[in-house]
Enzyme design. Structure first.
Site, PDB file in Angstrom:
ATOM      1  N   HIS A 468     -15.830  29.838  -1.301  1.00  9.08           N
ATOM      2  CA  HIS A 468     -14.723  29.680  -2.249  1.00  9.08           C
ATOM      3  C   HIS A 468     -15.173  28.848  -3.463  1.00  9.08           C
ATOM      4  CE1 HIS A 468     -10.347  29.191  -3.221  1.00  9.08           C
ATOM      5  NE2 HIS A 468     -10.821  28.135  -3.859  1.00  9.08           N
ATOM      6  N   GLU A 469     -15.713  27.674  -3.192  1.00 12.48           N
ATOM      7  CA  GLU A 469     -16.115  26.798  -4.296  1.00 12.48           C
ATOM      8  C   GLU A 469     -17.260  27.415  -5.090  1.00 12.48           C
ATOM      9  OE1 GLU A 469     -14.071  24.712  -5.091  1.00 12.48           O
ATOM     10  OE2 GLU A 469     -12.989  24.593  -3.188  1.00 12.48           O
ATOM     11  N   HIS A 472     -15.849  29.750  -7.634  1.00  9.54           N
ATOM     12  CA  HIS A 472     -15.435  29.029  -8.849  1.00  9.54           C
ATOM     13  C   HIS A 472     -16.664  28.687  -9.692  1.00  9.54           C
ATOM     14  CE1 HIS A 472     -11.195  28.461  -8.148  1.00  9.54           C
ATOM     15  NE2 HIS A 472     -11.346  27.754  -7.040  1.00  9.54           N
ATOM     16  N   HIS A 475     -17.901  31.453 -11.788  1.00 11.11           N
ATOM     17  CA  HIS A 475     -17.017  31.614 -12.951  1.00 11.11           C
ATOM     18  C   HIS A 475     -17.467  30.667 -14.073  1.00 11.11           C
ATOM     19  CE1 HIS A 475     -12.449  32.261 -14.064  1.00 11.11           C
ATOM     20  NE2 HIS A 475     -13.256  32.914 -14.860  1.00 11.11           N
TER      21      HIS A 475
HETATM   22 ZN    ZN Z   1      -9.895  27.257  -5.534  1.00 11.13          ZN
END
Ligand code: ZN
Length: 677
Positions: A468-469, A472, A475
């Site tokens: 998940h991290e 990010h 991105h």
């Molecule tokens: Zn998040």
């Protein structure tokens, strides 16, 4: 100012010079950077030339660069490596920083210049990104009342002041109610069912207050295990009633009138600024756009998830009946029987899986996946400063050797690091004077530490957190925009979880697990029956969970998407909002709104829907990957070109459609959650 704190830093890659910074330097640096930023703003305001996009909007965007860099270093340290001095400085500097930004938003001459550019945008031949920046800058003023006549401006300040006091009070009440309740258990039989760890914690808590026995509170680490494992139904009921009635006792900690006042003031504020409701105001800067669209979205999912939710509820009810002869399943039974049923069905525990998830293997895995998808290479480097020797630093390059980003990874808990996991930015990506400045991105986690005999072995939940991290982080790292405030994760709130959540999907795929899920001692691949179980257990009772999330979103909209002046009773309003989504019998003593801190204290008002919204996006996006292969370079290329690299430079729905070829649909999520076939 400490000369080492002046940007650009005299360091490799212009990276943060941690070893040269003394904590005491920060305050001086903050003050001087703010002065510098003020001077930059003054120069824009005092410019005698007519306002243009370049001399006003762009100049404003690139002002305060030094302050931004110092702030990000400082506040990142305050989260990941803090101490008393840093905390004291944070206390002192935070009001100074908010005053600094208020001064900008209230600067009339500056707004006049921005408005002049804004009003003439059609004649200016601006690019899409420039239009977006102009809109963002203009709205940051207009949404704070810059267009209002003086009298109404005053009114707005008054409402804002009242709102912040009420929100504060709401939070204080919830906290006081949480702290007020204690349940002391003196008979060990009443602890039956609880895991050893939960018992020990309760005993320690009792000891710390000079009590004999086991003490339970409404704090999550105490409350959740009790509700999940305690066999004693009466005590579960006692805990649940206390938990569910926070702020609902008609005493001096009651939040009912505060809830009504907050809803009414928010409505009034929105009307003053020219919006129909508070939700219309909030959603103007969201992908979902309008309250009508959000409500329709929530209701559509609700109708589709309801049959499965009802089935699951019935199954749970029958299970409780067969196990303990429970006739009516109550709210305090839900977590308890769900856990029992889950254990019976899956027998899947962390200890079984952990040997397959050695941290180093998972990191290599996520890097390999990034390489397969985006041709990225991660090289461990020791040439740049770090704030703690545990931090790993990487140089990230494209296969042609071009620098993409600097990446910091900080994995283990330490004193001075806050809980949880997050991605953060030391330096955003942007283009200035033709130079593409590459970003410095970090992820910070609190994973299981290695011991003398064992390496760091992650739970499956920690594995998905890392993905998940890292999503990010991609991105942030793959950003390719001109303006820093539109770069990377600077996107609408209901769009920002797409890159992170979509990457979690790879953790459930055989082809991806084969890359990294190997036993740390034997190198043996994770057995496929475990993978199957992980998948199945991930959708266990998903219908009920979905209904619950949707009901919170609908409650949020019921407070903020209408004129609340007709609402007189909090509880009956709430019952009406829950009408269509309820599974358990209502508990008259309980009320959700009076302790719904997300929307009445935190920043989630009119935004609770975004949890589900982001899930719909990520499931729909991942379905595209699945259609073409989860390592499809074509789909990954589109995702990078239209989503990851674009940041907030265009409307997210337009970006998404360019990637996907169509608007997101909820079917992929419903299928993944096992709610439809
Ligand atoms: Zn998040």
């Amino acid at each position: 100012m400490n000369p080492y704190l002046k940007t650009p830093f005299a360091t490799p890659y212009n990276s943060a010079p941690f070893s040269k910074i003394k904590t005491e330097d920060f305050m001086v640096s903050f003050i001087e950077s703010m002065d510098q930023a003020r001077a930059e703003i003054d120069a824009i305001v005092e410019n005698l030339d007519a306002p243009t996009f370049e001399n006003t909007i762009e100049a404003l965007e690139f002002s305060g660069e030094q302050l931004d860099i110092i702030s990000s270093i400082f506040f990142n340290l305050n989260s990941a490596e803090t101490n008393k001095t840093i905390q004291d400085i944070a206390q002192e500097v935070s009001p100074m920083l908010s005053e600094f930004s208020n001064d900008i938003t209230l600067n009339k001459v500056l707004f006049e210049r921005i408005k002049t550019v804004y009003d003439s945008q059609n004649e200016l031949k601006l690019s899409t990104e420039q239009l977006r920046l102009l809109d963002k800058k203009y709205k940051s003023f207009s949404r704070n009342g810059a267009n209002l006549p003086e009298g109404k401006k005053l009114k707005l300040r008054e409402i804002d002041k009242k709102l912040s006091q009420l929100k504060l009070k709401f939070g204080e009440h919830v906290l006081a109610e949480t702290n007020k309740f204690e349940m002391l258990v003196t008979n060990e039989d009443d602890l039956s069912g609880l895991p050893e760890g939960a018992k020990e914690a309760a005993q320690h808590l009792a000891e710390s207050k000079d009590l004999k026995g086991w003490l339970f509170t409404l704090d999550y680490p105490s409350y959740i295990p009790f509700m999940t494992y305690a066999d004693n139904r009466e005590l579960r009921k006692k805990m649940a009633l206390a938990f569910g009635s926070k702020g609902f006792h008609k005493d001096d900690l009651d939040n009912q009138s505060i809830v009504l006042d907050i809803a009414k003031l928010r409505f009034e504020r929105a009307q003053l600024l020219g919006y129909k409701t508070h939700a219309h105001f909030v959603l103007e800067e969201r992908m979902a756009e309008t309250p009508e669209k959000v409500t329709e979205f929530l209701n559509e999912l609700l109708e589709k998830a309801k049959p499965a939710a009802k089935r699951e509820f019935k199954t749970l009810e029958n299970f409780a009946k067969s196990l303990d002869n429970i006739d009516r399943l109550e709210k305090w039974d839900g977590a308890y029987y769900s856990e029992k049923l889950k254990q019976k069905l899956f027998k899947l525990d962390d200890e079984l899986l952990k040997p397959y998830f050695k941290l180093e293997n998972v990191i290599d895995g996520v890097f390999t996946i990034a390489n397969k998808l985006y041709d990225l290479n991660f090289e461990l480097i020791d040439t740049i400063d770090k704030y703690n020797e545990e931090v790993l630093t990487y140089k990230v390059t494209q296969s042609n050797g071009d620098l993409v980003a600097i990446f910091y990874a900080d994995f283990f808990p330490r004193p001075g690091k806050r809980n949880g996991a997050w991605m953060t930015v030391y330096k955003p990506q942007f283009v200035k004077n033709g130079v593409n400045h590459r970003p410095h991105i970090s992820i910070v986690c609190n994973f299981t530490k290695p011991t003398k005999t064992k390496p760091s072995l992650l739970t499956f939940n920690e594995v998905t957190t890392l993905f998940h991290e890292f999503g990010h982080a991609l991105h942030g790292m793959l950003a390719d925009t001109t303006y820093p405030s539109l770069s990377g994760t600077s996107v609408y709130w209901d769009f920002v979880e797409l890159p992170s959540q979509v990457l979690e999907n790879w953790c459930y795929e055989k082809e991806a697990l084969e890359i990294f899920a190997k036993h740390y001692e034997t190198d043996e691949m994770i057995p496929m029956e475990y993978v199957k179980k992980i998948k199945e257990s991930a959708t266990f009772n998903e219908g009920m969970q979905t209904l619950r999330q949707l009901s919170f979103g609908l409650l949020d909209m019921s407070w903020h998407g209408i004129d609340p002046s007709k609402i007189t009773d909090v509880k009956s309003h709430e019952l009406e909002a829950f009408q269509n989504s309820k599974l358990y019998p209502d508990v008259a003593e309980n009320c959700m709104s009076t302790a719904f801190s997300h929307i009445f204290q935190g920043g989630y008002s009119s935004g609770y829907y975004s949890y589900k919204w982001a899930e719909v996006l990520d499931a729909d996006a991942f379905e595209y990957f699945k259609e073409e292969g989860i390592f499809s370079k074509t789909v990954a290329g589109k995702f990078r070109t239209h989503v990851l690299s674009q940041g907030g430079t265009e409307d997210p729905m337009i970006l998404y459609k360019r990637f996907r070829g169509k608007e997101p649909e909820p079917e992929a999520l419903l299928k993944r959650a096992g709610l439809i076939k």
